[in-house]
Design a protein around this motif. Structure first.
Motif, PDB file in Angstrom:
ATOM      1  N   UNK A 124       0.826  -1.211   0.000  1.00 48.38           N
ATOM      2  CA  UNK A 124       0.000   0.000   0.000  1.00 48.38           C
ATOM      3  C   UNK A 124       0.857   1.256   0.000  1.00 48.38           C
ATOM      4  N   UNK A 125       1.984   1.201   0.705  1.00 43.78           N
ATOM      5  CA  UNK A 125       2.865   2.370   0.764  1.00 43.78           C
ATOM      6  C   UNK A 125       3.404   2.705  -0.621  1.00 43.78           C
ATOM      7  N   UNK A 136       4.877  12.973  -0.738  1.00 49.49           N
ATOM      8  CA  UNK A 136       6.112  12.200  -0.717  1.00 49.49           C
ATOM      9  C   UNK A 136       6.473  11.877   0.728  1.00 49.49           C
ATOM     10  N   UNK A 137       6.830  10.633   0.958  1.00 46.37           N
ATOM     11  CA  UNK A 137       7.261  10.230   2.296  1.00 46.37           C
ATOM     12  C   UNK A 137       8.627  10.852   2.572  1.00 46.37           C
ATOM     13  N   UNK A 138       8.799  11.516   3.707  1.00 42.44           N
ATOM     14  CA  UNK A 138      10.108  12.115   4.013  1.00 42.44           C
ATOM     15  C   UNK A 138      11.229  11.079   4.001  1.00 42.44           C
ATOM     16  N   UNK A 139      12.411  11.514   3.618  1.00 41.21           N
ATOM     17  CA  UNK A 139      13.627  10.694   3.584  1.00 41.21           C
ATOM     18  C   UNK A 139      13.571   9.599   2.519  1.00 41.21           C
ATOM     19  N   UNK A 140      12.685   9.745   1.556  1.00 39.14           N
ATOM     20  CA  UNK A 140      12.691   8.863   0.393  1.00 39.14           C
ATOM     21  C   UNK A 140      12.501   7.396   0.720  1.00 39.14           C
ATOM     22  N   UNK A 141      13.392   6.567   0.176  1.00 38.04           N
ATOM     23  CA  UNK A 141      13.269   5.117   0.352  1.00 38.04           C
ATOM     24  C   UNK A 141      13.409   4.718   1.810  1.00 38.04           C
ATOM     25  N   UNK A 142      14.338   5.334   2.513  1.00 38.50           N
ATOM     26  CA  UNK A 142      14.477   5.040   3.940  1.00 38.50           C
ATOM     27  C   UNK A 142      13.177   5.362   4.681  1.00 38.50           C
ATOM     28  N   UNK A 143      12.583   6.484   4.340  1.00 39.32           N
ATOM     29  CA  UNK A 143      11.341   6.876   4.997  1.00 39.32           C
ATOM     30  C   UNK A 143      10.210   5.898   4.734  1.00 39.32           C
ATOM     31  N   UNK A 144      10.128   5.375   3.514  1.00 39.62           N
ATOM     32  CA  UNK A 144       9.078   4.409   3.188  1.00 39.62           C
ATOM     33  C   UNK A 144       9.247   3.120   3.992  1.00 39.62           C
ATOM     34  N   UNK A 145      10.482   2.640   4.063  1.00 38.39           N
ATOM     35  CA  UNK A 145      10.728   1.426   4.834  1.00 38.39           C
ATOM     36  C   UNK A 145      10.442   1.616   6.314  1.00 38.39           C
ATOM     37  N   UNK A 224      20.276  -0.642  -5.362  1.00 35.53           N
ATOM     38  CA  UNK A 224      21.499   0.118  -5.163  1.00 35.53           C
ATOM     39  C   UNK A 224      21.884   0.262  -3.704  1.00 35.53           C
ATOM     40  N   UNK A 225      22.039   1.502  -3.273  1.00 31.13           N
ATOM     41  CA  UNK A 225      22.514   1.794  -1.920  1.00 31.13           C
ATOM     42  C   UNK A 225      21.440   1.629  -0.857  1.00 31.13           C
ATOM     43  N   UNK A 226      20.214   1.255  -1.242  1.00 30.88           N
ATOM     44  CA  UNK A 226      19.117   1.156  -0.276  1.00 30.88           C
ATOM     45  C   UNK A 226      18.733  -0.287   0.049  1.00 30.88           C
ATOM     46  N   UNK A 227      19.422  -1.263  -0.521  1.00 34.00           N
ATOM     47  CA  UNK A 227      19.035  -2.654  -0.306  1.00 34.00           C
ATOM     48  C   UNK A 227      19.350  -3.084   1.118  1.00 34.00           C
ATOM     49  N   UNK A 228      18.505  -3.983   1.654  1.00 37.06           N
ATOM     50  CA  UNK A 228      18.780  -4.583   2.956  1.00 37.06           C
ATOM     51  C   UNK A 228      19.238  -6.028   2.734  1.00 37.06           C
ATOM     52  N   UNK A 229      19.378  -6.774   3.798  1.00 41.32           N
ATOM     53  CA  UNK A 229      20.010  -8.088   3.706  1.00 41.32           C
ATOM     54  C   UNK A 229      19.287  -9.037   2.748  1.00 41.32           C
ATOM     55  N   UNK A 230      17.967  -9.127   2.864  1.00 41.44           N
ATOM     56  CA  UNK A 230      17.228 -10.075   2.028  1.00 41.44           C
ATOM     57  C   UNK A 230      17.335  -9.708   0.549  1.00 41.44           C
TER      58      UNK A 230
END
Length: 275
Positions: A124-125, A136-145, A224-230
């Motif tokens: 949904x996000x 726009x969610x603040x802080x971009x991709x980090x903010x969405x997560x 890119x620079x926003x990926x987490x472990x999975x």
């Protein structure tokens, strides 16, 4: 000739519950050992090592595993945890409020977000910009997560805080009120500090749950620079057509979650002994 009287047959010896339990455990252990022995002898170890533990693939994954994937996992988890803790405390106070609309709003939120799969919340996000043009969610991709983890975690954290607040003895509140404190001040200075100490063990478990749920960030389309472990492990596994990166990512999760789980258990024991 008169028949001799028949002697009563000796009663069959009955097994005691403890002996039955020992026999049952022995059978279970035997089956488990047989399964392990069968796996050891019949598994294709060279193929397993080639596909799940290839050293050169693991070596290629290690640098970015810590500098990018693990770092981002920690950012998503800590950010989501802080948001869920703050929002969850607010929901817990609303749930215990004497104002009915507050209780209704809190109850509805908790039931909805505990009932929905976390994956749906993240999906949904991704559609928020379409539903709310210009938003726009603040802080971009980090903010969405962080937002996804915070919204999901707040529902569970609210119930943890509610249980902690209700565990504080009523006499503490009455004593604070007798000293002239208002209801709000007694909550902030007396009830909430004690409740936080009570909920530390379950909150630690909730942090571990959020850490594992951070893998859902991959459904936000991170790269890119926003990926987490999975996501990191999955991308490298696709690149090399080998499952070793996924195994490395899984081991990294365990390195973090097992000590945290042990810490939560220790805190629970200390709480139980009243130390």
């Amino acid at each position: 000739m008169a028949e001799l009287p028949r002697t009563a047959e000796p009663a069959r010896a009955r097994l005691s519950p403890r002996k039955k339990q020992r026999i049952s455990r022995g059978i279970q252990y035997a089956v488990l050992i047989a399964a392990l022995v069968g796996f050891v002898f019949y598994a294709d170890w060279p193929s397993l090592a080639q596909n799940f533990a290839k050293p050169d693939v693991a070596a290629h994954a290690l640098p970015d595993l810590f500098t990018i994937a693990l770092r981002n996992t920690i950012i998503y988890t800590v950010g989501g945890f802080v948001l869920s803790a703050v929002f969850g405390l607010l929901l817990a106070l609303m749930r215990l409020s004497t104002v009915r609309p507050y209780r209704w709003i809190s109850a509805i939120y908790i039931e909805i977000f505990r009932g929905l799969p976390a994956l749906l919340i993240f999906l949904m996000i991704t559609f928020l910009p379409l539903a709310l043009p210009g938003f726009e969610v603040p802080f971009g991709t980090y903010g969405q997560g962080i937002l996804g983890l915070g919204l999901v975690g707040a529902a569970y954290q609210a119930e943890i805080f509610r249980a902690g607040l209700q565990a504080v003895p009523r006499g503490q509140i009455e004593a604070a009120r007798s000293l002239g404190m208002s209801a709000a001040r007694s909550q902030v200075t007396v009830v909430i500090p004690q409740a936080i100490r009570i909920v530390i063990p379950p909150t630690t478990n909730q942090f571990v749950a959020l850490l594992k749920d951070s893998s859902l960030v991959l459904f936000l389309g991170v790269s890119g620079q926003y990926v987490e472990l999975a996501k990191f492990g999955n991308d490298l596994a696709s690149q090399y057509a080998n499952a070793t990166p996924i195994m490395v990512a899984g081991i990294t999760y365990l390195i973090v979650t097992i000590p945290l789980g042990y810490l939560a258990g220790r805190l629970e024991k200390l709480k139980g002994t009243g130390r």
